[in-house]
Design a protein around this motif. Structure first.
Motif, PDB file in Angstrom:
ATOM      1  N   THR A  22       0.832  -1.202   0.000  1.00  0.00           N
ATOM      2  CA  THR A  22       0.000   0.000   0.000  1.00  0.00           C
ATOM      3  C   THR A  22       0.870   1.256   0.000  1.00  0.00           C
ATOM      4  O   THR A  22       2.048   1.214   0.360  1.00  0.00           O
ATOM      5  N   MET A  23       0.256   2.361  -0.384  1.00  0.00           N
ATOM      6  CA  MET A  23       0.941   3.652  -0.317  1.00  0.00           C
ATOM      7  C   MET A  23       1.343   3.968   1.127  1.00  0.00           C
ATOM      8  O   MET A  23       2.411   4.524   1.363  1.00  0.00           O
ATOM      9  N   ASP A  24       0.473   3.602   2.058  1.00  0.00           N
ATOM     10  CA  ASP A  24       0.787   3.849   3.467  1.00  0.00           C
ATOM     11  C   ASP A  24       2.044   3.101   3.893  1.00  0.00           C
ATOM     12  O   ASP A  24       2.879   3.642   4.615  1.00  0.00           O
ATOM     13  N   GLU A  25       2.197   1.870   3.427  1.00  0.00           N
ATOM     14  CA  GLU A  25       3.396   1.103   3.761  1.00  0.00           C
ATOM     15  C   GLU A  25       4.642   1.723   3.145  1.00  0.00           C
ATOM     16  O   GLU A  25       5.663   1.866   3.808  1.00  0.00           O
ATOM     17  N   VAL A  26       4.556   2.079   1.863  1.00  0.00           N
ATOM     18  CA  VAL A  26       5.705   2.705   1.200  1.00  0.00           C
ATOM     19  C   VAL A  26       6.065   3.997   1.927  1.00  0.00           C
ATOM     20  O   VAL A  26       7.244   4.266   2.185  1.00  0.00           O
ATOM     21  N   SER A  27       5.077   4.771   2.305  1.00  0.00           N
ATOM     22  CA  SER A  27       5.300   6.013   3.032  1.00  0.00           C
ATOM     23  C   SER A  27       5.998   5.749   4.364  1.00  0.00           C
ATOM     24  O   SER A  27       6.991   6.397   4.696  1.00  0.00           O
ATOM     25  N   ARG A  28       5.490   4.794   5.101  1.00  0.00           N
ATOM     26  CA  ARG A  28       6.059   4.470   6.412  1.00  0.00           C
ATOM     27  C   ARG A  28       7.500   3.968   6.287  1.00  0.00           C
ATOM     28  O   ARG A  28       8.386   4.361   7.040  1.00  0.00           O
ATOM     29  N   GLU A  29       7.762   3.120   5.307  1.00  0.00           N
ATOM     30  CA  GLU A  29       9.083   2.510   5.152  1.00  0.00           C
ATOM     31  C   GLU A  29      10.127   3.454   4.556  1.00  0.00           C
ATOM     32  O   GLU A  29      11.313   3.292   4.797  1.00  0.00           O
ATOM     33  N   THR A  30       9.681   4.415   3.751  1.00  0.00           N
ATOM     34  CA  THR A  30      10.632   5.324   3.081  1.00  0.00           C
ATOM     35  C   THR A  30      10.735   6.687   3.746  1.00  0.00           C
ATOM     36  O   THR A  30      11.695   7.412   3.520  1.00  0.00           O
TER      37      THR A  30
END
Length: 82
Positions: A22-30
């Motif tokens: 998800t975009m939320d995961e990419v946001s959190r991880e990056t």
């Protein structure tokens, strides 16, 4: 024109890992704000900086050419009719 391949990268990573990215995961991880990711994925002509591109390359473990691609700029239709 530069086109970002964020949606494709998310789909590819999700397929490899057998889960949904998800975009939320990419946001959190990056550390890249979700709004920025959305603009990269959906807004034609969006301009970003090299730090964000670097973070995406690192997260997806791909070279820069996988994150963005150059597409020829469409020519004006009126120019071809002359």
């Amino acid at each position: 024109m530069i086109r970002f391949r964020l949606k494709e990268l998310m789909a590819d990573k999700g397929f490899r890992e057998g889960r949904r990215i998800t975009m939320d995961e990419v946001s959190r991880e990056t550390g890249i704000h979700r709004t920025t990711l959305s603009k990269i994925a959906n807004q034609i002509g969006y301009v970003t900086n090299t730090n964000i591109l670097d973070q995406l390359c690192t997260y997806f473990d791909v070279p820069i050419g996988e994150v963005a691609e150059h597409l020829p700029t469409p020519t004006d239709q009126s120019d071809s009719s002359e």
